[in-house]
Design a protein around this motif. Structure first.
Motif, mmCIF file in Angstrom:
data_model
loop_
_atom_site.group_PDB
_atom_site.id
_atom_site.type_symbol
_atom_site.label_atom_id
_atom_site.label_comp_id
_atom_site.label_asym_id
_atom_site.label_seq_id
_atom_site.Cartn_x
_atom_site.Cartn_y
_atom_site.Cartn_z
ATOM 1 N N LEU A 213 71.883 68.590 35.166
ATOM 2 C CA LEU A 213 71.353 69.938 35.286
ATOM 3 C C LEU A 213 71.063 70.379 36.669
ATOM 4 O O LEU A 213 70.612 69.595 37.586
ATOM 5 N N GLY A 214 71.679 71.454 37.101
ATOM 6 C CA GLY A 214 71.478 72.027 38.387
ATOM 7 C C GLY A 214 72.690 71.843 39.326
ATOM 8 O O GLY A 214 72.977 72.152 40.227
ATOM 9 N N VAL B 152 68.649 59.955 36.758
ATOM 10 C CA VAL B 152 67.605 60.085 35.581
ATOM 11 C C VAL B 152 67.005 61.463 35.628
ATOM 12 O O VAL B 152 66.359 61.670 36.578
ATOM 13 N N PRO B 153 66.978 62.194 34.297
ATOM 14 C CA PRO B 153 66.195 63.512 34.523
ATOM 15 C C PRO B 153 64.858 63.251 34.531
ATOM 16 O O PRO B 153 64.323 62.062 34.326
ATOM 17 N N PRO B 154 64.117 64.123 34.969
ATOM 18 C CA PRO B 154 62.642 64.067 35.246
ATOM 19 C C PRO B 154 62.201 63.583 33.929
ATOM 20 O O PRO B 154 62.653 64.039 32.676
ATOM 21 N N ALA C 273 69.418 74.673 26.076
ATOM 22 C CA ALA C 273 70.138 75.841 27.011
ATOM 23 C C ALA C 273 71.144 75.407 28.148
ATOM 24 O O ALA C 273 71.989 76.044 28.242
ATOM 25 N N TRP C 274 70.727 74.163 28.649
ATOM 26 C CA TRP C 274 71.520 73.850 29.641
ATOM 27 C C TRP C 274 72.961 73.199 29.260
ATOM 28 O O TRP C 274 73.954 73.735 29.666
ATOM 29 N N ALA C 275 72.955 72.664 27.957
ATOM 30 C CA ALA C 275 74.177 72.398 27.279
ATOM 31 C C ALA C 275 75.017 73.328 26.875
ATOM 32 O O ALA C 275 76.368 73.552 27.255
ATOM 33 N N ALA C 276 74.222 74.666 26.493
ATOM 34 C CA ALA C 276 74.852 75.839 26.294
ATOM 35 C C ALA C 276 75.642 76.628 27.493
ATOM 36 O O ALA C 276 76.695 76.742 27.566
#
Ligand code: KG4
Ligand code: ZN
Length: 596
Positions: free
Chosen positions: A277-278, A535-537, A549-552
């Protein structure tokens, strides 16, 4: 009696016929909602903030609870009126595709076909419904269109919807990783007294909140309706079929109504991609549209460590426990998986024994308790010690833990019957038990990961992402951070040893092609960076709308979307073991529009 399949989740539900009518009387479920706004960049564990849920469940008849939820692979027929309707009723197949090898196995014996215990990839192969492997080979360029971007408007926004199990998650995320709005309704209080997720109740709860969750996420993003986002993504598998359908129908309806590009998201892929992400928009940079140096206020891309392909992922959740190599979007190689229980499932069951937390709240409760305990207080066996593979097994640890709890309980005067499930244990004893359990559970992760890291290094991988609900655990983060450091040092030593050997050979005048190759290898290895943990938050580790949404977004950024027509959900949807090169994949996918 129907056996309900909880694809990618942890429970089998054996519903007794007499409960069907009773459950049918449940109606008008109301769920309080938990809307989580803003982005919190912290690696500390946030205490689980779950919404209050209006109690609407029927009371269970005495003595029935355990029977209902006992894990079973037995066959039964389905009732379309049961709370589990829509779930494939048939018995687990004796024939299945092993997702790590795509080989098919068949077990037959005197007692007829049996469900194999040593498969990898699908944590609970209990649903024999539609079966199709997931891979980038099936991606189609701009199948339902792509978001339009321009120099003036380089980013697009996506509405993501997640309803695969017991969390209704919705979010609006911008293509540079900025979370614009999110909403989450968890159902754990609904399923709490049942000891597992009840598919029919989960579906009803999703259905009752989905519209308001969508609205909440949109309003937090400052949008009036879904017509103002650029695309819509939804989890279509793996998961509970009837639950997946709630999100999928909603998303398809919105995509159709507002004529938006649509993306069908794989739940496990979405967990893995959260580690990215990001990620700066390389495509945009390439096109010279915008330099992704500093991020805007509120952005996340410059503040989170990001996993770049290829990376190693440990996916640990309530239904999955696997190690994967993530090569690209839609390209995964499963290195190992659980032979029985998933780690989150083991945490939840251990918590139940100690009577702390319940359902998916068990993991966080165990973690908190473990902080106060002595990890060496109770001796428990480290699973699969010395086994030379990358698989996991948590069933043995779970049973050893159960026995340890019983032993301690008896030693404290509580009989097997009298003091049930450790309820009478004092706080410190529970903390010691929890700490001991967690210590060994993590030791098993470390053992497997160390081996996997060694293997993956040879393929140029030096990033370890930990994703899925259990990745929210701070103790796991800390220990795996230390593992990354340990592996980096160990590797350096290996290289130094190799070099010393080469020098010795050279000194003796024995320079051969082999020593020259070793020197070259050492030089290359030395250049490799240290292992990095991503590691994600915590709140983005457990199921949520942001990950969808991010995978999309990841898929759309590569120019792919999915057709609406005929799009269904997949209770089981294992990763195909894609070894193919991207060009081959694209050749299969066909031409189409270029990247957004
Ligand atoms: O990813 P997730 O939300 O749902 C699935 O896809 O399964 O993961 C939920 C699992 C539960 O088993 C829960 O106990 C576990 O993640 N979990 C934790 C922690 N937070 C969530 N386990 C251990 N420590 C935690 N802090
Ligand atoms: Zn999940």
């Amino acid at each position: 009696m129907p056996v309900a399949a909880v694809g990618g989740r942890r429970f089998l539900l054996l519903t007794h016929a007499c409960f069907v009518g009773m459950l049918l009387r449940v109606s008008g479920s109301t769920l309080a909602r938990a809307g989580l706004g803003g982005f919190c960049i912290t690696s500390r564990i946030a205490p689980p903030s779950r919404p209050a849920v209006a109690a609407f469940l029927p009371t269970l008849p005495t003595g029935r609870r355990r029977g209902i939820y006992s894990a079973s692979s037995s066959s039964s027929s389905s009732s379309s009126t049961s709370p589990n309707d829509g779930i494939s009723p048939s018995a687990p197949s004796s024939e299945y595709t092993d997702t790590s090898t795509t080989r098919r196995r068949k077990r037959t014996g005197s007692g007829g076909p049996k469900l194999s215990r040593d498969f990898v990839g699908v944590a609970k192969a209990t649903d024999t419904g539609r079966f199709r492997a997931y891979s980038a080979e099936q991606f189609i360029k701009g199948a339902s269109g792509l978001p339009v971007t321009s120099k003036e408007r380089p980013y697009f926004t996506v509405l993501g919807i997640e309803t695969s199990c017991d969390d209704t998650g919705v979010a609006v995320v911008r293509s540079d990783g900025v979370i614009l709005g999110e909403a989450l309704a968890s159902q754990y209080q609904i399923h709490e007294q049942w000891g597992g997720v009840v598919p029919g109740l989960a579906r009803d709860a999703h259905a009752s909140v989905i519209d308001s969750m969508v609205q909440e996420a949109l309003s937090k993003a400052g949008l009036a309706n879904a017509g103002e986002v650029d695309a819509i993504g939804v989890t279509v598998g793996p998961g509970l079929e009837i639950c997946l359908r709630v999100g999928s129908e909603t998303a398809k309806g919105l995509a159709e109504k507002y004529k938006k590009p649509f993306v069908a998201v794989h739940h496990l892929e979405a967990h893995c991609l959260m580690a990215r992400l990001g990620q700066p928009l390389v495509e945009v940079e390439e096109e010279g549209l915008r330099e992704e140096g500093g991020k805007e206020e509120g952005g996340v891309a410059s503040t989170l460590p990001l996993a770049r392909f290829p990376f190693l992922a440990l996916l640990v959740s309530g239904g999955h426990c696997m190690i994967l190599e993530c090569g690209d979007v839609g390209r995964y190689r499963i290195l190992g998986g659980t032979l029985d229980d998933a780690l989150g499932e083991a945490y939840d069951k251990a918590a139940r024994l100690l009577k702390v937390g319940s359902g998916a709240a068990g993991g966080p409760a165990m973690e908190l308790l473990a902080r106060e305990g002595n990890p060496k207080a109770v001796a428990l066996p480290v699973p699969m010690k010395g086994k030379k593979n990358l698989n996991f097994s948590y069933a043995g640890l779970k049973n050893a833990f159960r026995m340890a709890v019983t032993r301690v309980r008896e030693s404290q005067g509580g009989g097997e019957e009298g003091g049930k499930e450790g309820g009478e244990l004092d706080h410190q004893t529970k903390a010691d038990l929890a700490a001991s359990f967690q210590n060994v559970a993590i030791q098993h992760l470390e053992d497997r990961l160390e081996r996997a890291m060694k293997e993956s290094e040879g393929r140029g991988i030096h990033t370890l992402a930990v994703v899925g609900g259990v990745a929210a655990n701070q103790a796991i983060r800390t220990r795996l951070q230390a593992l990354c450091e340990k592996r980096t040092v160990a590797r350096k030593r290996e290289i130094e040893k190799e070099r010393a050997w080469v020098e010795e050979m050279e000194g003796g005048g024995e320079v051969t092609a082999a020593t020259a190759a070793a020197t070259a290898a050492a030089a290359v290895a030395e250049e490799l960076p240290a292992w990095e943990l991503v590691v994600p938050p915590p709140r983005l580790c457990t199921d949520n709308g942001v990950m969808v949404a991010w995978a999309a977004i990841e898929k759309l950024r590569l120019g792919y979307s999915d057709v609406l027509e005929g799009q269904d959900v997949h209770a089981r949807w294992p990763f195909a073991n894609l070894e193919k090169k991207k060009e081959e994949v694209e050749a299969v996918a066909g031409g189409g529009e270029s990247r957004p």
